[in-house]
Design a protein around this motif. Structure first.
Motif, PDB file in Angstrom:
ATOM      1  N   ARG A   1       0.825  -1.206   0.000  1.00 36.75           N
ATOM      2  CA  ARG A   1       0.000   0.000   0.000  1.00 36.75           C
ATOM      3  C   ARG A   1       0.859   1.255   0.000  1.00 36.75           C
ATOM      4  O   ARG A   1       0.542   2.242  -0.673  1.00 36.75           O
ATOM      5  CB  ARG A   1      -0.921  -0.021   1.220  1.00 36.75           C
ATOM      6  CG  ARG A   1      -2.044  -1.036   1.137  1.00 36.75           C
ATOM      7  CD  ARG A   1      -3.100  -0.775   2.196  1.00 36.75           C
ATOM      8  NE  ARG A   1      -2.581  -0.915   3.547  1.00 36.75           N
ATOM      9  CZ  ARG A   1      -2.578  -2.049   4.228  1.00 36.75           C
ATOM     10  NH1 ARG A   1      -3.069  -3.150   3.689  1.00 36.75           N
ATOM     11  NH2 ARG A   1      -2.104  -2.092   5.460  1.00 36.75           N
TER      12      ARG A   1
ATOM     13  N   ALA B   1       0.929   4.017  -2.699  1.00 40.81           N
ATOM     14  CA  ALA B   1       0.723   5.423  -2.350  1.00 40.81           C
ATOM     15  C   ALA B   1       1.844   6.289  -2.897  1.00 40.81           C
ATOM     16  O   ALA B   1       1.602   7.399  -3.393  1.00 40.81           O
ATOM     17  CB  ALA B   1       0.620   5.574  -0.836  1.00 40.81           C
TER      18      ALA B   1
ATOM     19  N   MET C   1       1.231   6.680  -6.557  1.00 44.52           N
ATOM     20  CA  MET C   1       0.157   7.640  -6.808  1.00 44.52           C
ATOM     21  C   MET C   1       0.613   9.060  -6.504  1.00 44.52           C
ATOM     22  O   MET C   1       0.258  10.009  -7.216  1.00 44.52           O
ATOM     23  CB  MET C   1      -1.054   7.272  -5.947  1.00 44.52           C
ATOM     24  CG  MET C   1      -1.799   6.043  -6.425  1.00 44.52           C
ATOM     25  SD  MET C   1      -3.380   5.816  -5.567  1.00 44.52           S
ATOM     26  CE  MET C   1      -2.807   5.411  -3.928  1.00 44.52           C
TER      27      MET C   1
ATOM     28  N   HIS D   1     -12.629   2.786  -6.334  1.00 44.30           N
ATOM     29  CA  HIS D   1     -11.592   3.732  -5.931  1.00 44.30           C
ATOM     30  C   HIS D   1     -11.810   5.110  -6.533  1.00 44.30           C
ATOM     31  O   HIS D   1     -10.910   5.949  -6.485  1.00 44.30           O
ATOM     32  CB  HIS D   1     -10.217   3.212  -6.362  1.00 44.30           C
ATOM     33  CG  HIS D   1      -9.938   1.810  -5.939  1.00 44.30           C
ATOM     34  ND1 HIS D   1      -9.678   1.462  -4.631  1.00 44.30           N
ATOM     35  CD2 HIS D   1      -9.915   0.642  -6.649  1.00 44.30           C
ATOM     36  CE1 HIS D   1      -9.487   0.153  -4.546  1.00 44.30           C
ATOM     37  NE2 HIS D   1      -9.635  -0.369  -5.752  1.00 44.30           N
TER      38      HIS D   1
ATOM     39  N   PHE E   1     -13.368   7.689  -5.626  1.00 41.69           N
ATOM     40  CA  PHE E   1     -13.319   8.835  -4.725  1.00 41.69           C
ATOM     41  C   PHE E   1     -11.996   8.918  -3.955  1.00 41.69           C
ATOM     42  O   PHE E   1     -11.845   9.801  -3.106  1.00 41.69           O
ATOM     43  CB  PHE E   1     -14.479   8.779  -3.723  1.00 41.69           C
ATOM     44  CG  PHE E   1     -15.834   8.932  -4.359  1.00 41.69           C
ATOM     45  CD1 PHE E   1     -16.281  10.175  -4.783  1.00 41.69           C
ATOM     46  CD2 PHE E   1     -16.665   7.838  -4.558  1.00 41.69           C
ATOM     47  CE1 PHE E   1     -17.520  10.329  -5.374  1.00 41.69           C
ATOM     48  CE2 PHE E   1     -17.907   7.985  -5.139  1.00 41.69           C
ATOM     49  CZ  PHE E   1     -18.344   9.231  -5.560  1.00 41.69           C
ATOM     50  N   ASP E   2     -11.043   8.013  -4.233  1.00 40.53           N
ATOM     51  CA  ASP E   2      -9.774   8.025  -3.510  1.00 40.53           C
ATOM     52  C   ASP E   2      -8.947   9.243  -3.897  1.00 40.53           C
ATOM     53  O   ASP E   2      -8.945   9.666  -5.057  1.00 40.53           O
ATOM     54  CB  ASP E   2      -8.963   6.758  -3.801  1.00 40.53           C
ATOM     55  CG  ASP E   2      -9.619   5.534  -3.206  1.00 40.53           C
ATOM     56  OD1 ASP E   2     -10.636   5.697  -2.500  1.00 40.53           O
ATOM     57  OD2 ASP E   2      -9.120   4.420  -3.464  1.00 40.53           O
ATOM     58  N   LYS E   3      -8.199   9.766  -2.910  1.00 42.54           N
ATOM     59  CA  LYS E   3      -7.307  10.890  -3.184  1.00 42.54           C
ATOM     60  C   LYS E   3      -6.101  10.410  -3.993  1.00 42.54           C
ATOM     61  O   LYS E   3      -5.593   9.311  -3.778  1.00 42.54           O
ATOM     62  CB  LYS E   3      -6.829  11.520  -1.874  1.00 42.54           C
ATOM     63  CG  LYS E   3      -7.927  12.246  -1.113  1.00 42.54           C
ATOM     64  CD  LYS E   3      -7.394  12.824   0.187  1.00 42.54           C
ATOM     65  CE  LYS E   3      -8.462  13.626   0.909  1.00 42.54           C
ATOM     66  NZ  LYS E   3      -9.623  12.822   1.324  1.00 42.54           N
TER      67      LYS E   3
ATOM     68  N   ARG F   1      -5.816   9.324  -6.873  1.00 42.54           N
ATOM     69  CA  ARG F   1      -6.058   8.103  -7.642  1.00 42.54           C
ATOM     70  C   ARG F   1      -6.719   8.467  -8.948  1.00 42.54           C
ATOM     71  O   ARG F   1      -7.715   9.184  -8.976  1.00 42.54           O
ATOM     72  CB  ARG F   1      -6.968   7.165  -6.854  1.00 42.54           C
ATOM     73  CG  ARG F   1      -7.073   5.756  -7.403  1.00 42.54           C
ATOM     74  CD  ARG F   1      -6.021   4.902  -6.805  1.00 42.54           C
ATOM     75  NE  ARG F   1      -6.157   3.504  -7.212  1.00 42.54           N
ATOM     76  CZ  ARG F   1      -6.205   2.492  -6.379  1.00 42.54           C
ATOM     77  NH1 ARG F   1      -6.132   2.698  -5.095  1.00 42.54           N
ATOM     78  NH2 ARG F   1      -6.311   1.252  -6.817  1.00 42.54           N
TER      79      ARG F   1
ATOM     80  N   SER G   1     -12.716  13.412  -4.758  1.00 44.58           N
ATOM     81  CA  SER G   1     -12.352  13.239  -3.354  1.00 44.58           C
ATOM     82  C   SER G   1     -12.894  14.391  -2.517  1.00 44.58           C
ATOM     83  O   SER G   1     -13.431  14.181  -1.423  1.00 44.58           O
ATOM     84  CB  SER G   1     -10.828  13.153  -3.221  1.00 44.58           C
ATOM     85  OG  SER G   1     -10.447  13.166  -1.875  1.00 44.58           O
TER      86      SER G   1
ATOM     87  N   GLN H   1     -16.674  13.985  -2.047  1.00 41.24           N
ATOM     88  CA  GLN H   1     -17.038  13.016  -1.016  1.00 41.24           C
ATOM     89  C   GLN H   1     -16.856  13.584   0.383  1.00 41.24           C
ATOM     90  O   GLN H   1     -17.729  13.429   1.256  1.00 41.24           O
ATOM     91  CB  GLN H   1     -16.189  11.741  -1.166  1.00 41.24           C
ATOM     92  CG  GLN H   1     -16.597  10.639  -0.204  1.00 41.24           C
ATOM     93  CD  GLN H   1     -15.713   9.406  -0.330  1.00 41.24           C
ATOM     94  OE1 GLN H   1     -14.506   9.494  -0.208  1.00 41.24           O
ATOM     95  NE2 GLN H   1     -16.321   8.265  -0.587  1.00 41.24           N
ATOM     96  N   ASP H   2     -15.736  14.271   0.616  1.00 38.67           N
ATOM     97  CA  ASP H   2     -15.492  14.841   1.945  1.00 38.67           C
ATOM     98  C   ASP H   2     -16.538  15.891   2.294  1.00 38.67           C
ATOM     99  O   ASP H   2     -17.056  15.924   3.419  1.00 38.67           O
ATOM    100  CB  ASP H   2     -14.087  15.443   2.003  1.00 38.67           C
ATOM    101  CG  ASP H   2     -13.005  14.370   1.977  1.00 38.67           C
ATOM    102  OD1 ASP H   2     -13.274  13.259   2.466  1.00 38.67           O
ATOM    103  OD2 ASP H   2     -11.907  14.642   1.463  1.00 38.67           O
TER     104      ASP H   2
END
Length: 590
Positions: free
Chosen positions: A338, A342, A345, A513, A515-517, A519, A537, A540-541
């Motif tokens: 991960r 990260a 990314m 994924h 909404f992932d930051k 990504r 992202s 979503q927040d």
């Protein structure tokens, strides 16, 4: 197999009970009255008779008396079975010669226990009678021998005198040998006590089984684990209690499958005729334990194996530690993966960020250079340059604001200026602001307002940012000639915003994924679309900060996408104070 004669005048009840007894391993013969019972008892000589009391003709008590009066049937145990519960009837049954008395309706388990008990007593009585016959014969033989001995006594008297001298000499030798034997026995007892003390104080389980798998010996550790105990009598001599495992097998202590595994490995040791090691899983009171067992055959004086000796060490904690270490290793590897992902990314994000920040700056600096270096530029050229500079400056500002938003959200510094906000007004305002860009790209926006009075307790600016990011994304990823559909609808205590498009869509692998930051579905999309990939992202927040939820749906790449936002509504206090727009509930295209 034992034979039971069952006498009952109710065929259905008798048939059911007979069937159950046959299932339990008994041979069952039946009779429906006393006369029939007497004939069948003479013919079959059953091991036991189940006799009903109330029967037509001769009752059960009379039938029993006649059975006991007959030389050939008097020894057969009779159990009465009847619905008569009075004590007088029970007394009559026992006086008639019955051995037991059970009340109908019959409880099969109770009947089985009584049958087995009386069969065992019957067998023991038969054995005792046989022993008595044998004893009488032995007494007769002994009397005959005593007569012969008396005849020989006189001869022995004379020979005793002759042998007395020889015996006196031999007696000294026997005393010496007896002393040596006692010393050897004492040494053996001490040796056995020492061996038992050693194995009893061992942390490992030690036990010995014979060729049939019966336990011959075990240490205290084994008995403690499997509830077999050894007690000591007043003389401190070790005796075995009723709970001892001596004579038991693995099938008496463990589940069948587990017992068969142990027995199978014992056979392998006996066949190999050498020590073998194995790992065994053993059920105990606190769960399954893992043991390393070393088993070896024991040989008699002729070199033939007669038993298997085993030493089993509990390695459960070590196995658990190994498993925990493996889990930690897997967790560390996953965390490393991960982290590496990260990092990748982040690198891709920094590359994209550099590209996005450089692009508008290049245009701004380029036109500034042209305007500064051009002598007396015409008004049209100046106007065009200023427009480019303004447009790219605004783009640069938007990128910086996006980064600041993400930073503030990550640091928890976003504060919402809450008020009652009409989502219908927010949606309408954003569509109006995005319309020029959609018309320039030839993308049609369709609006459907089914919620015009609902209010959200939130920050209007942030709510506009949510709608703007989603609608701008939809227009951005929808090709010319495509369509974007916007709908707003009240659903109970929430308002639901749906923005769907006919654009590029989202792959099934990337959808979880989206909404992932940091990504992006494919970093190559930066070649065709500007932006940092942080908009969703942020959406979503901000939605979650308003107590709502956002989700994405797509049938796959090239099949468009839909984003759904659910926000909680504030209860309407005065519905008359909220005027409904003229176009409420209607759909229109922009």
């Amino acid at each position: 197999m034992h034979t039971i004669l069952m006498v009952d005048d109710v065929p259905e009840s008798m048939a059911a009970t007979a069937a159950q007894l046959e299932e339990r391993g008994f041979r069952v013969a039946v009779a429906q009255d006393g006369e029939d019972a007497l004939e069948r008892a003479e013919l079959l000589s059953p091991d036991l008779i189940l006799l009903d009391v109330l029967m037509p003709g001769m009752n059960g008590f009379e039938t029993c008396r006649r059975l006991k009066a007959s030389e050939s049937t008097k020894g057969i145990p009779v159990i009465f079975m009847t619905a008569l519960e009075e004590t007088s009837h029970k007394v009559a049954g026992f006086e008639a010669g019955g051995v037991d008395y059970v009340i109908k309706p019959l409880e099969l388990d109770e009947v089985l226990v009584r049958i087995k008990t009386h069969l065992e007593l019957y067998t023991m009585r038969a054995e005792l009678e046989a022993q008595n016959v044998k004893l009488r014969r032995e007494i007769e033989e002994r009397e005959r021998l005593e007569a012969a001995l008396r005849c020989a006594h006189d001869k022995l008297e004379r020979r005793v005198e002759e042998r007395t001298a020889e015996l006196a000499a031999a007696n000294d030798l026997l005393k010496q040998e007896n002393g040596e034997r006692k010393r050897a026995e004492e040494t053996l007892r001490e040796s056995q006590g020492m061996l038992q003390a050693i194995i009893d104080n061992s942390a490992a389980m030690v036990y010995v089984k014979d060729l049939q798998g019966r336990y011959l010996l075990s240490n205290r550790r084994f008995r403690q684990l499997f509830r077999a105990t050894v007690e000591s009598n007043a003389s401190n001599e070790s005796i075995t209690s009723n709970e001892s495992i001596v004579g038991m097998t693995d099938h008496d202590l463990f589940p069948p499958e587990q017992a068969e595994l142990f027995r199978s490995f014992d056979r392998r040791v006996l066949e190999a005729q050498e020590p073998l090691e194995t790992e065994e899983v053993v059920p105990q009171g606190d769960g399954m334990h893992t043991y390393i067992s070393v088993k070896c055959p024991l040989f008699d004086a002729e070199g033939k194996p007669y038993a298997v000796c085993a030493i089993s060490t509990d390695i459960t904690e070590r196995k658990r530690a190994e498993e925990e270490r493996e889990k930690l290793l897997a967790s560390e590897q996953a965390a490393r993966s991960r982290a590496e992902a990260a990092d990748r990314m982040k690198d891709e994000f920094l590359c994209t960020l550099g590209h996005e920040l450089r692009t508008p700056l290049t245009s701004i600096l380029g036109w500034a250079h042209i305007l500064l270096r051009t002598d007396k530029p015409d008004a049209a050229r100046v106007q065009r340059g200023l427009e480019v500079i303004e447009r790219n400056g605004m783009a640069e500002l938007k990128l910086v604001e996006t980064l600041l938003d993400v930073s503030a959200i990550l640091c928890g510094k976003v504060e919402l200026k809450r008020q009652l906000v009409s989502m219908a007004e927010v949606v309408q305002a954003i569509i109006d602001s995005v319309t020029p860009a959609s018309e320039a790209k030839e993308v049609c926006i369709s609006l459907s307002l089914r919620s015009t009075t609902g209010r959200v307790w939130g920050d209007r600016g942030r709510l506009e940012q949510i709608v703007s990011n989603l609608l701008s994304n939809a227009v951005k990823f929808t090709p010319a000639g495509g369509r974007v559909t916007v709908s707003l609808e009240e659903m109970g205590a929430k308002t639901q915003l749906r923005i769907s498009d006919t654009g590029e869509g989202i792959s099934a692998n990337f959808l979880p994924h989206v909404f992932d930051k940091f990504r992006r579905a494919n970093s190559s999309t930066t070649r065709w679309h500007s932006g940092l990939g942080l908009g969703l992202s942020i959406v979503q927040d901000l939605v979650r900060m308003h107590g709502g939820e956002v989700r994405a749906e797509s049938a796959g790449e090239g099949r468009g996408a839909m984003f759904i936002v659910d926000l909680p509504l504030m209860p309407v206090v005065d519905e008359a104070a909220a005027p409904a727009p003229a176009d409420a509930g209607e759909a229109r295209s922009v």
